[in-house]
Motif scaffolding. Sequence first.
Motif, PDB file in Angstrom:
ATOM      1  N   VAL A   1      70.587  29.647  19.467  1.00 52.41           N
ATOM      2  CA  VAL A   1      70.092  29.185  20.762  1.00 52.41           C
ATOM      3  C   VAL A   1      68.844  28.355  20.493  1.00 52.41           C
ATOM      4  O   VAL A   1      67.936  28.813  19.788  1.00 52.41           O
ATOM      5  N   VAL A   2      68.797  27.147  21.028  1.00 54.53           N
ATOM      6  CA  VAL A   2      67.614  26.290  20.868  1.00 54.53           C
ATOM      7  C   VAL A   2      67.064  25.973  22.253  1.00 54.53           C
ATOM      8  O   VAL A   2      67.753  25.362  23.084  1.00 54.53           O
ATOM      9  N   VAL A   3      65.833  26.404  22.496  1.00 57.82           N
ATOM     10  CA  VAL A   3      65.130  26.097  23.746  1.00 57.82           C
ATOM     11  C   VAL A   3      64.177  24.951  23.452  1.00 57.82           C
ATOM     12  O   VAL A   3      63.383  25.036  22.508  1.00 57.82           O
ATOM     13  N   PHE A   4      64.253  23.884  24.246  1.00 56.95           N
ATOM     14  CA  PHE A   4      63.417  22.723  23.928  1.00 56.95           C
ATOM     15  C   PHE A   4      62.882  22.072  25.201  1.00 56.95           C
ATOM     16  O   PHE A   4      63.439  22.239  26.290  1.00 56.95           O
ATOM     17  N   GLY A   5      61.799  21.340  25.018  1.00 54.49           N
ATOM     18  CA  GLY A   5      61.233  20.595  26.137  1.00 54.49           C
ATOM     19  C   GLY A   5      59.715  20.562  26.096  1.00 54.49           C
ATOM     20  O   GLY A   5      59.075  21.346  25.380  1.00 54.49           O
ATOM     21  N   PRO A   6      59.108  19.688  26.862  1.00 52.40           N
ATOM     22  CA  PRO A   6      57.658  19.605  26.960  1.00 52.40           C
ATOM     23  C   PRO A   6      57.116  20.646  27.936  1.00 52.40           C
ATOM     24  O   PRO A   6      57.884  21.347  28.599  1.00 52.40           O
ATOM     25  N   HIS A   7      55.802  20.737  28.010  1.00 54.84           N
ATOM     26  CA  HIS A   7      55.190  21.612  29.014  1.00 54.84           C
ATOM     27  C   HIS A   7      54.109  20.845  29.760  1.00 54.84           C
ATOM     28  O   HIS A   7      53.540  19.876  29.261  1.00 54.84           O
ATOM     29  N   ILE A   8      53.858  21.288  30.979  1.00 54.71           N
ATOM     30  CA  ILE A   8      52.854  20.661  31.830  1.00 54.71           C
ATOM     31  C   ILE A   8      52.161  21.737  32.645  1.00 54.71           C
ATOM     32  O   ILE A   8      52.822  22.588  33.245  1.00 54.71           O
ATOM     33  N   GLY A   9      50.857  21.739  32.642  1.00 56.60           N
ATOM     34  CA  GLY A   9      50.107  22.692  33.449  1.00 56.60           C
ATOM     35  C   GLY A   9      49.929  22.175  34.867  1.00 56.60           C
ATOM     36  O   GLY A   9      49.866  20.966  35.094  1.00 56.60           O
ATOM     37  N   ILE A  10      49.880  23.095  35.812  1.00 53.47           N
ATOM     38  CA  ILE A  10      49.519  22.745  37.182  1.00 53.47           C
ATOM     39  C   ILE A  10      48.463  23.746  37.642  1.00 53.47           C
ATOM     40  O   ILE A  10      48.682  24.957  37.594  1.00 53.47           O
ATOM     41  N   SER A  11      47.325  23.235  38.060  1.00 52.98           N
ATOM     42  CA  SER A  11      46.228  24.099  38.475  1.00 52.98           C
ATOM     43  C   SER A  11      46.523  24.718  39.836  1.00 52.98           C
ATOM     44  O   SER A  11      47.459  24.324  40.530  1.00 52.98           O
ATOM     45  N   GLU A  12      45.711  25.674  40.229  1.00 49.82           N
ATOM     46  CA  GLU A  12      45.896  26.316  41.539  1.00 49.82           C
ATOM     47  C   GLU A  12      45.589  25.369  42.690  1.00 49.82           C
ATOM     48  O   GLU A  12      45.982  25.621  43.824  1.00 49.82           O
ATOM     49  N   SER A  13      44.888  24.254  42.394  1.00 53.79           N
ATOM     50  CA  SER A  13      44.663  23.240  43.427  1.00 53.79           C
ATOM     51  C   SER A  13      45.801  22.238  43.478  1.00 53.79           C
ATOM     52  O   SER A  13      45.778  21.313  44.293  1.00 53.79           O
ATOM     53  N   GLY A  14      46.802  22.427  42.586  1.00 49.81           N
ATOM     54  CA  GLY A  14      47.975  21.558  42.586  1.00 49.81           C
ATOM     55  C   GLY A  14      47.874  20.353  41.688  1.00 49.81           C
ATOM     56  O   GLY A  14      48.765  19.502  41.689  1.00 49.81           O
ATOM     57  N   GLN A  15      46.813  20.245  40.880  1.00 50.25           N
ATOM     58  CA  GLN A  15      46.636  19.085  40.007  1.00 50.25           C
ATOM     59  C   GLN A  15      47.490  19.214  38.750  1.00 50.25           C
ATOM     60  O   GLN A  15      47.477  20.240  38.078  1.00 50.25           O
ATOM     61  N   LEU A  16      48.232  18.170  38.428  1.00 43.65           N
ATOM     62  CA  LEU A  16      49.074  18.169  37.240  1.00 43.65           C
ATOM     63  C   LEU A  16      48.255  17.910  35.985  1.00 43.65           C
ATOM     64  O   LEU A  16      47.282  17.150  35.998  1.00 43.65           O
ATOM     65  N   GLY A  17      48.656  18.563  34.901  1.00 47.20           N
ATOM     66  CA  GLY A  17      48.006  18.363  33.606  1.00 47.20           C
ATOM     67  C   GLY A  17      46.803  19.235  33.372  1.00 47.20           C
ATOM     68  O   GLY A  17      46.117  19.082  32.351  1.00 47.20           O
TER      69      GLY A  17
END
Length: 365
Positions: free
Chosen positions: A196-212
Amino acid sequence: CKTASSMTSLEIMPLVNHRRRSKMFRHRIIWFIIAFLCLHVSLSYVVLPRHTSSKIEEVQPESIARQARIITPISIFTSLFHPHASAAIETEDTAFGVSVEKYFPGALRSSLIGRRVIRALRNRDYNPRNTLIGSSVCVDEINEHPNSLLLQLESSLVDAKNAGIFHLGGLGGLPFVGVTGFGAFVQHCPDQGKLVVVFGPHIGISESGQLGKIKRTGMKGETASCGAAMAAYQAISNGTAKKDNSRKGLDFQQEYIIENLKKKLKTLAKEEETGGDRSIALVTGKMYDLIWEMLKSEIDIITSTSGFWDKVNEITLLGGIIINRSASIGEDCFQALNMRTITERGETSIYNEVFGDLSTPRDRV
């Protein structure tokens, strides 16, 4: 045939006792079902607390970790009775939830993704005796905490005493181990086993809704997630994406990301007009494309080598975007974009079987 009035007390007693036992048995079944449902509902709320006010109570990370180690296996077991219980993200009505639904439609909490995937793989005879998991996700520690998707899959599909997760990914999640590293992963697979290979990027989202952005444990301020992708995006948008020869190849992973991400961001200027978050969502999607292209190239080479299918019976690929959230607040999410199996006979997409009810745009799947 005797009537009840003509029967003696000795004849009536066995009938009464039988009726009492039947009634008690029915009551016990009813109470068992009620207790089971109450337990399942309570576990769902523990895994992802719903906050109805703007003030969010801080939860100790150690407490979250202990809960995850106990609750995740139980939650996965109970979900087998209704694996598609929800086709919605099921986050509370917060800025985080709004951003997830806006920029990553079809994303689910990691536990819900795990339930679907585990059920699908068990139906294909994946089990701890024959399965090895590899991950081509970013080396950032927030992608491998106790209630992360990766560790949920590991706890159900891998013999934890004798194996773990084989890490294929480097910065940004790209499989920088290359063909040699992927070959080592294959050699560690149980004989005639499954990968099984799980792949992909990740991105944070703050509690104020800001991406990255995301608030990490023990830190007052927010930091970048994914740091490598955000740094590459900044270098490209600022026009400073030049190779630093003074580093003498010691930063080759980041240099590779900048060089190849730049080729994919031809529409960046147009997207920037609509706001920074949309640009970051676009960058994250392009990072997924980079990972998938490199991973698929490695897999094509490895699976074509002599004797590969004597060692491996089947490969399942699960690709998507990991959406990080502060561990003290709630659970990560995952936007599934790819799920397929590869055997000696060829490739088969099982995405619709597992995620076909989700609202993920089909041009991204």
